[in-house]
Scaffold this motif. Sequence first.
Motif, PDB file in Angstrom:
ATOM      1  N   SER A  76       0.835  -1.209   0.000  1.00  0.00           N
ATOM      2  CA  SER A  76       0.000   0.000   0.000  1.00  0.00           C
ATOM      3  C   SER A  76       0.867   1.255   0.000  1.00  0.00           C
ATOM      4  O   SER A  76       0.606   2.200  -0.752  1.00  0.00           O
ATOM      5  CB  SER A  76      -0.909  -0.013   1.226  1.00  0.00           C
ATOM      6  N   GLU A  77       1.895   1.270   0.810  1.00  0.00           N
ATOM      7  CA  GLU A  77       2.791   2.425   0.875  1.00  0.00           C
ATOM      8  C   GLU A  77       3.536   2.619  -0.443  1.00  0.00           C
ATOM      9  O   GLU A  77       3.775   3.752  -0.859  1.00  0.00           O
ATOM     10  CB  GLU A  77       3.794   2.273   2.030  1.00  0.00           C
ATOM     11  N   ARG A  81       3.427   5.876  -2.676  1.00  0.00           N
ATOM     12  CA  ARG A  81       4.671   6.525  -3.095  1.00  0.00           C
ATOM     13  C   ARG A  81       4.698   6.714  -4.612  1.00  0.00           C
ATOM     14  O   ARG A  81       5.045   7.790  -5.113  1.00  0.00           O
ATOM     15  CB  ARG A  81       5.868   5.695  -2.642  1.00  0.00           C
ATOM     16  N   ASN A  82       4.306   5.657  -5.347  1.00  0.00           N
ATOM     17  CA  ASN A  82       4.275   5.761  -6.808  1.00  0.00           C
ATOM     18  C   ASN A  82       3.279   6.823  -7.251  1.00  0.00           C
ATOM     19  O   ASN A  82       3.546   7.584  -8.191  1.00  0.00           O
ATOM     20  CB  ASN A  82       3.936   4.411  -7.434  1.00  0.00           C
ATOM     21  N   ASP A  83       2.123   6.871  -6.590  1.00  0.00           N
ATOM     22  CA  ASP A  83       1.125   7.897  -6.923  1.00  0.00           C
ATOM     23  C   ASP A  83       1.684   9.297  -6.660  1.00  0.00           C
ATOM     24  O   ASP A  83       1.480  10.217  -7.453  1.00  0.00           O
ATOM     25  CB  ASP A  83      -0.159   7.683  -6.118  1.00  0.00           C
ATOM     26  N   LYS A  84       2.407   9.448  -5.535  1.00  0.00           N
ATOM     27  CA  LYS A  84       2.993  10.755  -5.221  1.00  0.00           C
ATOM     28  C   LYS A  84       4.036  11.144  -6.263  1.00  0.00           C
ATOM     29  O   LYS A  84       4.075  12.303  -6.707  1.00  0.00           O
ATOM     30  CB  LYS A  84       3.643  10.733  -3.840  1.00  0.00           C
ATOM     31  N   LEU A  85       4.860  10.174  -6.661  1.00  0.00           N
ATOM     32  CA  LEU A  85       5.877  10.468  -7.679  1.00  0.00           C
ATOM     33  C   LEU A  85       5.216  10.862  -8.997  1.00  0.00           C
ATOM     34  O   LEU A  85       5.645  11.810  -9.660  1.00  0.00           O
ATOM     35  CB  LEU A  85       6.786   9.260  -7.881  1.00  0.00           C
TER      36      LEU A  85
END
Length: 163
Positions: A76-77, A81-85
């Motif tokens: 999930s994290e 993280r990928n979504d934030k990037l």
Amino acid sequence: MCHQLSTSQHQADASSIIEDVQRELQMHNLEMRKMALMERSMEADLKEYDQLQQFLDSSKHKIREEIKTLQQSLASERLIRNDKLEYEALAKIVNTLPSKMETQEKLNVVQKELDVLKDEEVRRDSELGIREKQFQLLLQSIFDLKSSLEEDNTIMTDEESSS
């Protein structure tokens, strides 16, 4: 006396045997108590080992569940993280582009220019239509004039020939 000696010796031997047997029985009793104590100790150890095994099995199960939970949390994290990037990359791209207001203003200016050009095109098309008609009229006038001149020439040549 021989008989007495032998009896007293028998008694001494019997007494010695009885003492030996009693000692053997005491040793046997001691060994039996020792074995009973060892059995109780082994049963206590076995019970303790069973409890320890149950505790270890329970701990192992809890640790496996915790590992599963942590793996899910990690996955999930990673997605977050990928979504934030991806968001940051898109934000950088968006920040390099002009704002919506600037783009709308430029679009309005281009639309006005396009409207002016369309109006100009309509005016020129209308003017071209008029000029084409004028040109057609001119050509018709030239043709009529030429025809008229040829007729005049023909008449003049006929007059000259007749005269």
